[in-house]
Design a protein around this motif. Structure first.
Motif, PDB file in Angstrom:
ATOM      1  N   ARG A 139       0.831  -1.205   0.000  1.00  0.00           N
ATOM      2  CA  ARG A 139       0.000   0.000   0.000  1.00  0.00           C
ATOM      3  C   ARG A 139       0.872   1.264   0.000  1.00  0.00           C
ATOM      4  NH1 ARG A 139      -5.016   0.262   2.154  1.00  0.00           N
ATOM      5  NH2 ARG A 139      -4.567  -1.589   3.422  1.00  0.00           N
ATOM      6  N   THR A 140       1.917   1.258   0.810  1.00  0.00           N
ATOM      7  CA  THR A 140       2.784   2.427   0.911  1.00  0.00           C
ATOM      8  C   THR A 140       3.532   2.675  -0.385  1.00  0.00           C
ATOM      9  OG1 THR A 140       3.031   2.013   3.289  1.00  0.00           O
ATOM     10  CG2 THR A 140       4.635   3.487   2.268  1.00  0.00           C
ATOM     11  N   VAL A 141       3.971   1.614  -1.052  1.00  0.00           N
ATOM     12  CA  VAL A 141       4.613   1.770  -2.360  1.00  0.00           C
ATOM     13  C   VAL A 141       3.653   2.470  -3.320  1.00  0.00           C
ATOM     14  CG1 VAL A 141       5.496   0.543  -4.378  1.00  0.00           C
ATOM     15  CG2 VAL A 141       6.194  -0.173  -2.079  1.00  0.00           C
ATOM     16  N   GLY A 142       2.384   2.089  -3.275  1.00  0.00           N
ATOM     17  CA  GLY A 142       1.392   2.755  -4.115  1.00  0.00           C
ATOM     18  C   GLY A 142       1.263   4.227  -3.793  1.00  0.00           C
ATOM     19  N   TYR A 143       1.298   4.560  -2.513  1.00  0.00           N
ATOM     20  CA  TYR A 143       1.204   5.964  -2.119  1.00  0.00           C
ATOM     21  C   TYR A 143       2.437   6.761  -2.542  1.00  0.00           C
ATOM     22  CZ  TYR A 143      -3.124   5.962   0.593  1.00  0.00           C
ATOM     23  OH  TYR A 143      -4.439   5.932   0.968  1.00  0.00           O
ATOM     24  N   CYS A 144       3.557   6.076  -2.726  1.00  0.00           N
ATOM     25  CA  CYS A 144       4.756   6.786  -3.184  1.00  0.00           C
ATOM     26  C   CYS A 144       4.534   7.422  -4.550  1.00  0.00           C
ATOM     27  CB  CYS A 144       5.950   5.828  -3.228  1.00  0.00           C
ATOM     28  SG  CYS A 144       6.628   5.432  -1.600  1.00  0.00           S
ATOM     29  N   ALA A 145       3.613   6.861  -5.337  1.00  0.00           N
ATOM     30  CA  ALA A 145       3.281   7.451  -6.636  1.00  0.00           C
ATOM     31  C   ALA A 145       2.477   8.739  -6.476  1.00  0.00           C
ATOM     32  CB  ALA A 145       2.516   6.444  -7.488  1.00  0.00           C
ATOM     33  N   GLN A 146       2.018   9.031  -5.265  1.00  0.00           N
ATOM     34  CA  GLN A 146       1.386  10.316  -4.962  1.00  0.00           C
ATOM     35  C   GLN A 146       2.395  11.294  -4.361  1.00  0.00           C
ATOM     36  OE1 GLN A 146      -2.159   9.898  -2.550  1.00  0.00           O
ATOM     37  NE2 GLN A 146      -2.780   8.012  -3.575  1.00  0.00           N
ATOM     38  N   LEU A 147       3.332  10.760  -3.604  1.00  0.00           N
ATOM     39  CA  LEU A 147       4.286  11.606  -2.886  1.00  0.00           C
ATOM     40  C   LEU A 147       5.438  12.059  -3.757  1.00  0.00           C
ATOM     41  CD1 LEU A 147       4.599   9.645   0.497  1.00  0.00           C
ATOM     42  CD2 LEU A 147       3.043  11.518  -0.056  1.00  0.00           C
ATOM     43  N   CYS A 148       5.756  11.302  -4.819  1.00  0.00           N
ATOM     44  CA  CYS A 148       6.974  11.522  -5.593  1.00  0.00           C
ATOM     45  C   CYS A 148       6.681  12.224  -6.912  1.00  0.00           C
ATOM     46  CB  CYS A 148       7.653  10.178  -5.852  1.00  0.00           C
ATOM     47  SG  CYS A 148       9.371  10.318  -6.374  1.00  0.00           S
ATOM     48  N   ALA A 149       7.496  13.219  -7.244  1.00  0.00           N
ATOM     49  CA  ALA A 149       7.372  13.936  -8.513  1.00  0.00           C
ATOM     50  C   ALA A 149       7.922  13.081  -9.649  1.00  0.00           C
ATOM     51  CB  ALA A 149       8.135  15.252  -8.437  1.00  0.00           C
ATOM     52  N   THR A 150       7.498  13.375 -10.851  1.00  0.00           N
ATOM     53  CA  THR A 150       8.063  12.711 -12.020  1.00  0.00           C
ATOM     54  C   THR A 150       9.573  12.973 -12.066  1.00  0.00           C
ATOM     55  OG1 THR A 150       6.005  13.020 -13.252  1.00  0.00           O
ATOM     56  CG2 THR A 150       7.990  12.527 -14.529  1.00  0.00           C
ATOM     57  N   GLY A 151      10.344  11.901 -12.163  1.00  0.00           N
ATOM     58  CA  GLY A 151      11.795  12.029 -12.133  1.00  0.00           C
ATOM     59  C   GLY A 151      12.375  12.034 -10.736  1.00  0.00           C
ATOM     60  N   GLY A 152      11.502  12.031  -9.730  1.00  0.00           N
ATOM     61  CA  GLY A 152      11.955  12.025  -8.344  1.00  0.00           C
ATOM     62  C   GLY A 152      12.400  10.648  -7.886  1.00  0.00           C
ATOM     63  N   THR A 153      13.017  10.603  -6.719  1.00  0.00           N
ATOM     64  CA  THR A 153      13.602   9.372  -6.189  1.00  0.00           C
ATOM     65  C   THR A 153      13.009   9.021  -4.835  1.00  0.00           C
ATOM     66  OG1 THR A 153      15.710   9.681  -7.356  1.00  0.00           O
ATOM     67  CG2 THR A 153      15.752   8.307  -5.381  1.00  0.00           C
ATOM     68  N   VAL A 154      12.752   7.737  -4.647  1.00  0.00           N
ATOM     69  CA  VAL A 154      12.375   7.198  -3.341  1.00  0.00           C
ATOM     70  C   VAL A 154      13.555   6.389  -2.808  1.00  0.00           C
ATOM     71  CG1 VAL A 154      10.852   5.641  -2.073  1.00  0.00           C
ATOM     72  CG2 VAL A 154       9.922   7.084  -3.890  1.00  0.00           C
ATOM     73  N   VAL A 155      13.928   6.648  -1.568  1.00  0.00           N
ATOM     74  CA  VAL A 155      14.919   5.824  -0.867  1.00  0.00           C
ATOM     75  C   VAL A 155      14.185   5.071   0.226  1.00  0.00           C
ATOM     76  CG1 VAL A 155      17.073   5.765   0.442  1.00  0.00           C
ATOM     77  CG2 VAL A 155      16.746   7.521  -1.324  1.00  0.00           C
ATOM     78  N   TRP A 156      14.319   3.742   0.250  1.00  0.00           N
ATOM     79  CA  TRP A 156      13.584   2.920   1.203  1.00  0.00           C
ATOM     80  C   TRP A 156      14.500   1.868   1.812  1.00  0.00           C
ATOM     81  CZ3 TRP A 156      13.447  -2.269  -0.135  1.00  0.00           C
ATOM     82  CH2 TRP A 156      13.737  -2.572  -1.480  1.00  0.00           C
ATOM     83  N   THR A 157      14.056   1.315   2.944  1.00  0.00           N
ATOM     84  CA  THR A 157      14.823   0.258   3.608  1.00  0.00           C
ATOM     85  C   THR A 157      13.898  -0.886   4.004  1.00  0.00           C
ATOM     86  OG1 THR A 157      14.532   1.190   5.841  1.00  0.00           O
ATOM     87  CG2 THR A 157      16.435   1.959   4.567  1.00  0.00           C
ATOM     88  N   ARG A 158      14.508  -2.056   4.140  1.00  0.00           N
ATOM     89  CA  ARG A 158      13.781  -3.250   4.591  1.00  0.00           C
ATOM     90  C   ARG A 158      14.829  -4.281   4.994  1.00  0.00           C
ATOM     91  NH1 ARG A 158       8.835  -6.358   5.657  1.00  0.00           N
ATOM     92  NH2 ARG A 158       9.574  -8.505   5.520  1.00  0.00           N
ATOM     93  N   HIS A 159      14.593  -5.016   6.079  1.00  0.00           N
ATOM     94  CA  HIS A 159      15.524  -6.069   6.484  1.00  0.00           C
ATOM     95  C   HIS A 159      15.534  -7.191   5.448  1.00  0.00           C
ATOM     96  CE1 HIS A 159      12.248  -8.768   7.631  1.00  0.00           C
ATOM     97  NE2 HIS A 159      11.690  -7.757   8.307  1.00  0.00           N
ATOM     98  N   ARG A 160      16.570  -8.043   5.501  1.00  0.00           N
ATOM     99  CA  ARG A 160      16.684  -9.148   4.549  1.00  0.00           C
ATOM    100  C   ARG A 160      16.419 -10.503   5.200  1.00  0.00           C
ATOM    101  NH1 ARG A 160      18.803  -7.382  -0.507  1.00  0.00           N
ATOM    102  NH2 ARG A 160      17.854  -9.347  -1.161  1.00  0.00           N
ATOM    103  N   ARG A 161      15.784 -10.492   6.381  1.00  0.00           N
ATOM    104  CA  ARG A 161      15.455 -11.762   7.018  1.00  0.00           C
ATOM    105  C   ARG A 161      14.431 -12.530   6.179  1.00  0.00           C
ATOM    106  NH1 ARG A 161      15.295  -8.170  11.373  1.00  0.00           N
ATOM    107  NH2 ARG A 161      13.015  -8.194  11.411  1.00  0.00           N
ATOM    108  N   GLU A 162      14.483 -13.855   6.293  1.00  0.00           N
ATOM    109  CA  GLU A 162      13.527 -14.688   5.568  1.00  0.00           C
ATOM    110  C   GLU A 162      12.142 -14.619   6.212  1.00  0.00           C
ATOM    111  OE1 GLU A 162      13.953 -16.122   2.765  1.00  0.00           O
ATOM    112  OE2 GLU A 162      16.083 -15.647   2.612  1.00  0.00           O
ATOM    113  N   PRO A 163      11.087 -14.623   5.407  1.00  0.00           N
ATOM    114  CA  PRO A 163      11.123 -14.571   3.940  1.00  0.00           C
ATOM    115  C   PRO A 163      11.495 -13.180   3.458  1.00  0.00           C
ATOM    116  CG  PRO A 163       8.858 -14.497   4.716  1.00  0.00           C
ATOM    117  CD  PRO A 163       9.708 -14.697   5.948  1.00  0.00           C
TER     118      PRO A 163
END
Length: 216
Positions: A139-163
């Motif tokens: 859902r948040t990734v979808g909202y990034c298309a509202q928050l971000c300008a064309t040509g803009g950048t999103v920086v995100w983080t997430r752990h790499r634990r399984e899964p």
């Protein structure tokens, strides 16, 4: 970084690991800062708008801005629920003379918090995806298309634990009109990614909510 509805973790003390340069959190911070620095180095001349979701004490952005030649071009809004973290961020911005930085105490999941400054050129979603359900990540990734300008950048983080959800996060960004920029290798032990928005920003969903932190 904190969100309404969860109070089990002390998000102020959570930042203590930053004082240990060998901790995974400290190494992840350095990686995020490097991505922010690269973005600012390459940004076109003129104003730069930045929003930070669950900004915590703002170390990722503020430490970079303090010494960057584009600092005067940046207008930023950092949204953080924990008043102690927000106060630390505001104090750091003031000490560095970053007059364009605004720190807002409030629930960062509420889309209305970003009205007036989005679509932004840089959107920081760090420390969020590891504390919410997979559905809320999507859902948040979808909202990034509202928050971000064309040509803009999103920086995100997430752990790499399984899964490991990082590959799916990349797929979700692609589905929303983002192209991959940079992704930390699995052996880093943490996930840091950047995506560039190639689409047209969607209208802001006033009253919408991106996520809810999961109690640990």
């Amino acid at each position: 970084m904190a969100v309404e509805g969860t109070n089990e973790r002390d998000w102020h003390r959570w930042h203590d690991d930053y004082t240990d340069p060998t901790s995974p959190l400290s190494r992840r911070l350095a990686t995020v800062q490097a991505r922010i620095r690269e973005f600012l180095d390459a940004a076109a001349p003129g104003p730069v708008r930045v929003v930070s979701v669950c900004a915590g004490q703002g170390r990722d952005l503020l430490d970079v801005l303090a010494a960057h030649p584009r600092r005067a071009d940046v207008t930023a809004r950092l949204v953080e629920l924990d008043p102690r973290n927000a106060r630390a961020a505001a104090d750091a911005a003031r000490a560095a003379g970053l007059d364009g930085v605004e720190v807002v105490v409030g629930d960062a999941a509420v889309v209305d918090r970003y009205a007036g400054l989005v679509p932004a050129d840089l959107v920081l979603v760090c420390g969020v995806f590891g504390n919410v359900t997979d559905e809320d990540v999507r859902r948040t990734v979808g909202y990034c298309a509202q928050l971000c300008a064309t040509g803009g950048t999103v920086v995100w983080t997430r752990h790499r634990r399984e899964p490991d959800l990082v590959p799916r996060v990349c797929e979700w960004f692609a589905a929303e009109g983002f192209e991959p920029g940079w992704l930390s290798p699995p052996e880093a032990g943490f996930g840091v990614g950047t995506h560039r928005f190639t689409g047209t920003p969607r209208p802001l969903d006033r009253g919408g909510r991106m996520f809810t932190f999961v109690d640990r």
